[in-house]
Design a protein around this motif. Structure first.
Motif, short mmCIF file in Angstrom:
data_model
loop_
_atom_site.label_atom_id
_atom_site.label_comp_id
_atom_site.label_asym_id
_atom_site.label_seq_id
_atom_site.Cartn_x
_atom_site.Cartn_y
_atom_site.Cartn_z
N ASN A 40 78.41 11.50 50.71
CA ASN A 40 77.72 10.62 49.57
C ASN A 40 78.00 9.35 49.72
OD1 ASN A 40 77.41 12.56 46.85
ND2 ASN A 40 79.19 13.70 47.92
N HIS A 52 74.73 8.41 51.55
CA HIS A 52 73.72 8.38 50.54
C HIS A 52 73.68 7.15 49.97
CE1 HIS A 52 72.15 12.23 51.28
NE2 HIS A 52 73.10 12.96 51.11
N ASP A 67 69.13 8.88 41.29
CA ASP A 67 69.74 9.56 42.55
C ASP A 67 70.79 8.84 42.78
OD1 ASP A 67 67.90 11.48 42.82
OD2 ASP A 67 66.64 10.59 44.37
N THR A 98 74.51 10.15 42.61
CA THR A 98 75.37 10.37 43.89
C THR A 98 76.76 9.64 43.64
OG1 THR A 98 73.23 10.24 45.12
CG2 THR A 98 75.13 9.64 46.06
#
Length: 511
Positions: A403, A406, A465, A469
């Motif tokens: 994470n 990301h 997203d 996230t």
């Protein structure tokens, strides 16, 4: 006189031996051994120089209602509703109560058991029982009895204390599993909420595109009717209009499905819940990951795995104690009388002690390998829990790193995507102006509008997203890891219910 002295010495020696053995424990040592833990997360190195930034003020906010950091009143209300009515969380609370009751049941073995009874018995003996004729006279007697019985198992070799330690660890594991369920619920509510908001943003984009397509179709229809355009342009505009309408309906379908899922998380039927449309706001929030070593204290699944390991270790001690003598202290005292009116007379008193000074010392000899099988089972369960603890720890580090990665790459991706969206928007405006002046064809306008739509949708998906996230990173970090358990007084430290052993890995017990 000598016999009395020997008798007293024997009683004193037995008592001293009992007290000495009561302090023994056969549990293996739970030695810390976590293995290498990285000093920092690799993906937390946001700067090109590799410098790592430690805790920020938001770190304190993670310890309680972490979702309030998003500053969204609707999300706050949904979280409160979910924690009040979610059936999965209610089941987790029932399991927590079960672990507390089982701990109390195991703790009761530390204290003597006292029972009291009262009632009559009526008995007829056959003549043959006292060497009479089979057809001779027989007597029938009634006996009134009241007594109190006490029993206590001396904790030889730590069997009782090991069982209690296992129950204490299971109670602590029950608390960690409750926090794990609570964190999963909070994260699922936030994740689904941001998905709905992302679909709301897509729905707004589709509506704007649909309005634009409707105007384009109307313009081409007017030109065709006026003789300035052909039927081909009309049908192209119609096709783009219907495609935009179909895409808008698809977004509505996905949004309705996500809304139903959110209703279930809130403990409501989908028919009883609806969420007003509201486009997603880009989340401008940086979550400090802290140190990797702190993850062992934050993650409830790691705590649950660690407590399961401690419980399995304590059960090894209880299984080992089965190979050694068991000392049971028993006694009973009361009154017996053939008449209820004479029951409580001093002459009707009675008492019963165990075979030797109120004790019963049993030593198992042959059992067909049952005790060894129990010990092997306890050791195998312990080794399995150690492996699961290691697996849980490694997965926790992976989730945090994933994470963080990301979010780090997504920040640069959003910057590039914003530039692409603005460029597509400017290209669509220019293409439309040039089409109206006759220097561009309708195909150029359609292509520019389609590119703009794609970039707008890509931006909306990227914002969604990024929000989800962020939620998943908070979940991977343990969320509100010090949230008080329900039913626990705030003045009582959480660790007092079941002292937790150190979090690192212990070695396998020696056979």
């Amino acid at each position: 006189m000598t016999h009395a002295l020997n008798h007293c010495a024997m009683r004193f020696g037995l008592t001293l031996l009992t007290l000495t053995l009561a302090g023994c424990s056969l549990r293996p040592a739970l030695a810390p051994d976590t293995g290498p833990i990285p000093p920092a997360y690799k993906q937390a190195q946001a700067e090109p120089t590799g410098a790592w930034t430690s805790a920020r003020p938001a770190d304190d906010a993670l310890r309680a209602a972490w979702w309030t950091m998003f500053q969204d009143p609707a999300l706050n209300a949904l979280q409160a509703a979910a924690q009040d009515a979610n059936p999965t969380l209610q089941a987790a609370y029932a399991r927590l109560q079960l672990s507390r009751a089982q701990h109390q049941q195991a703790r009761s073995a530390l204290f003597p058991r006292l029972d009291a009874g009262f009632g009559p018995t009526r008995q007829r003996e056959s003549p043959a029982s006292y060497s009479g004729r089979d057809n001779g006279p027989a007597s029938t007697t009634t006996l009134w009895r009241t007594d109190a019985a006490v029993a206590y198992e001396a904790d030889l070799f730590g069997r009782v204390s090991s069982t209690l330690s296992a129950a204490s660890a299971e109670q602590a594991r029950g608390g960690a599993l409750y926090r794990l369920t609570l964190l999963a619920l909070q994260a699922d509510v936030a994740d689904t909420y941001f998905l709905i908001r992302e679909l709301d943003t897509q729905h707004r984009i589709y509506r704007q595109t649909l309005a634009l397509r409707e105007r384009g179709f109307a313009l081409n229809q007017m030109r065709f009717e006026a003789g300035d355009g052909g039927e081909l342009e009309v049908e192209r505009a119609r096709s783009e209009l219907e495609v935009a309408r179909a895409d808008a309906l698809g977004a509505q379908r996905l949004r309705a499905s996500a809304e139903h899922a959110l209703a279930i998380l809130l403990g409501k039927a989908p028919a009883d819940f609806s969420l007003p449309y509201e486009p997603l706001r880009r989340i401008e929030l940086t979550v400090p990951p802290g140190l990797p070593s702190e993850l062992l204290e934050r993650r409830p699944d790691i705590a649950a795995a660690e407590h399961a390991m401690a419980a399995a270790n304590a059960r090894i001690g209880a299984a080992r104690a089965a190979f050694f003598p068991k000392l049971e202290l028993t006694g009973a005292a009361g009154f017996e009388s053939s008449s209820l009116s004479q029951l409580f007379q001093w002459s009707s008193r009675s008492f019963l002690l165990g075979p030797f000074l109120g004790t019963a010392l049993s030593l198992p000899i042959l059992d067909g390998g049952a005790r060894q099988a129990g010990l092997d089972t306890a050791r195998a369960a312990y080794e399995e829990d150690v492996a699961r603890y290691r697996e849980t720890l490694l997965n926790a580090f992976r989730e945090v790193e994933d994470n963080l990665m990301h979010l780090r790459i997504m920040a640069a991706q959003q910057t590039a995507q914003d530039r692409a969206r603005l460029a597509a928007q400017r290209a669509a405006e220019l293409s439309r102006l040039q089409y109206e002046t006759g220097t561009h064809t309708q195909l150029d306008v359609i292509d520019a509008d389609r590119s703009l739509l794609q970039q707008q949708l890509a931006s909306a998906r990227l914002d969604g997203d990024q929000a989800r996230t962020t939620v998943r990173l908070i979940r991977a970090l343990g969320g509100g890891w010090d949230t008080p358990l329900p039913g626990t007084p705030l003045s009582v430290p959480q660790a007092s219910a079941a002292p937790a052993p150190s979090l690192p890995l212990p070695p396998s017990p020696s056979r």
